[in-house]
Design an enzyme around this catalytic site. Structure first.
Site, short mmCIF file in Angstrom:
data_model
loop_
_atom_site.label_atom_id
_atom_site.label_comp_id
_atom_site.label_asym_id
_atom_site.label_seq_id
_atom_site.Cartn_x
_atom_site.Cartn_y
_atom_site.Cartn_z
N ARG A 90 0.91 -1.21 0.20
CA ARG A 90 0.05 -0.01 -0.10
C ARG A 90 0.89 1.17 0.10
O ARG A 90 0.33 2.42 0.08
CB ARG A 90 -0.84 -0.14 1.28
CG ARG A 90 -2.35 -0.61 1.14
CD ARG A 90 -3.10 -0.45 2.27
NE ARG A 90 -4.51 -0.67 2.18
CZ ARG A 90 -5.14 -1.86 2.16
NH1 ARG A 90 -4.67 -2.65 2.45
NH2 ARG A 90 -6.58 -1.80 2.20
N ARG A 129 -21.30 -3.37 1.69
CA ARG A 129 -20.51 -4.41 2.39
C ARG A 129 -20.85 -4.28 3.71
O ARG A 129 -20.75 -5.19 4.77
CB ARG A 129 -19.18 -4.36 1.85
CG ARG A 129 -18.50 -5.33 2.68
CD ARG A 129 -16.92 -5.44 2.22
NE ARG A 129 -16.05 -4.56 2.71
CZ ARG A 129 -14.96 -4.30 2.59
NH1 ARG A 129 -14.12 -5.07 1.39
NH2 ARG A 129 -14.11 -3.29 3.06
N ARG A 146 -10.39 6.41 3.60
CA ARG A 146 -9.42 5.19 3.18
C ARG A 146 -9.30 5.67 1.66
O ARG A 146 -8.30 5.48 1.07
CB ARG A 146 -10.45 4.21 3.28
CG ARG A 146 -10.19 3.64 4.76
CD ARG A 146 -11.33 2.51 4.93
NE ARG A 146 -11.24 1.41 4.32
CZ ARG A 146 -12.16 0.50 4.09
NH1 ARG A 146 -13.58 0.79 4.68
NH2 ARG A 146 -12.13 -0.71 3.48
P1 AMP Z 1 -8.35 -4.37 3.77
O1 AMP Z 1 -8.85 -5.59 4.57
O2 AMP Z 1 -7.32 -4.49 2.91
O3 AMP Z 1 -9.31 -3.28 3.54
O4 AMP Z 1 -7.34 -3.44 5.05
C1 AMP Z 1 -8.06 -2.88 6.28
C2 AMP Z 1 -7.18 -1.82 6.61
O5 AMP Z 1 -6.06 -2.46 7.46
C3 AMP Z 1 -6.66 -0.99 6.10
O6 AMP Z 1 -7.58 0.13 5.78
C4 AMP Z 1 -5.58 -0.53 6.96
O7 AMP Z 1 -5.72 0.19 8.07
C5 AMP Z 1 -5.04 -1.87 7.30
N1 AMP Z 1 -4.08 -2.37 6.45
C6 AMP Z 1 -4.40 -3.55 5.67
N2 AMP Z 1 -3.11 -3.96 4.70
C7 AMP Z 1 -2.11 -2.48 5.03
C8 AMP Z 1 -1.12 -2.50 4.41
N3 AMP Z 1 -0.58 -3.11 3.63
N4 AMP Z 1 -0.47 -1.16 5.05
C9 AMP Z 1 -0.97 -0.57 6.19
N5 AMP Z 1 -2.10 -0.80 6.55
C10 AMP Z 1 -2.78 -1.86 6.01
#
Ligand code: AMP
Length: 193
Positions: A90, A129, A146
């Protein structure tokens, strides 16, 4: 060995497509969001720290997420056909770290798939969702934060993969099936090379 990054804004369908790709090609699906939610569910120190950031829509620090992912790569070393990385990288720092982690394990990244979806559709999908996901970050205020972070911090990762010729755009504005068809075509033609 096939190692794939699935990339895209929140709500672009990364998780859904990752499950299909992992099933068809026998890959291990590593979702950093799932890894963090697992830590939260277990009530670990990392989980408690991550929860404060996730519920506000912020990213967790690079060093922490890189360490967590590296542990998973090492756990599966030698036991799989490859990985599908979902939600990671990310940041450009994470993208560079992924190349290094894979190299340390004698692997490299095959493809980066960028799921492209209209902004209005992303918001609609995440709101829908949120009605069933129980996720603390699927509400309008956090979704907007986000998306802002995605545009400012995460989108530059695209240029990193364009410059290293692993970038592939996939349109995901219609159905799950249509998106997966495009992905299958790409992966199958990559495997022929
Ligand atoms: P996701 O399920 O991929 O939408 O991730 C949910 C949340 O987890 C994100 O909004 C971030 O707060 C955190 N997160 C997940 N992957 C990462 C990453 N690679 N780097 C930093 N934060 C992450």
């Amino acid at each position: 060995m096939l190692n794939i990054v699935i990339f895209g804004a929140p709500g672009s369908g990364k998780g859904t497509q990752s499950v299909l790709i992992a099933q068809k090609y026998g890959l291990v699906h590593l979702s950093t969001g799932d890894i963090l939610r697992d830590e939260i569910a277990k009530g670990t120190t990392i989980g408690k720290f991550a929860n404060t950031l996730i519920s506000k829509g912020d990213l967790v620090p690079d060093d922490l997420i890189i360490k967590l992912l590296n542990q998973k790569i090492i756990e599966h070393k030698g036991f799989c056909n490859g990985f599908i990385f979902d939600g990671f990288p990310r940041t450009v720092t994470q993208a560079q770290a992924l190349d290094e982690m894979l190299a340390q394990n004698g692997k490299k990244l095959s493809l980066m798939l960028d799921l492209q979806v209209k902004e209005s559709m992303l918001i609609d999908r995440l709101i829908a969702r949120g009605k069933t996901s129980g996720r603390s970050d699927d509400n309008l205020e956090t979704i907007q934060k986000r998306l802002t972070i995605y545009h400012h911090v995460t989108a530059p990762v695209v240029d990193f993969y364009k410059s290293t010729k692993r970038f592939n755009a996939i349109s995901n504005n219609t159905t799950v099936e249509d998106c997966f068809l495009q992905i299958e075509k790409l992966i199958d033609s990559f495997k022929l090379i």
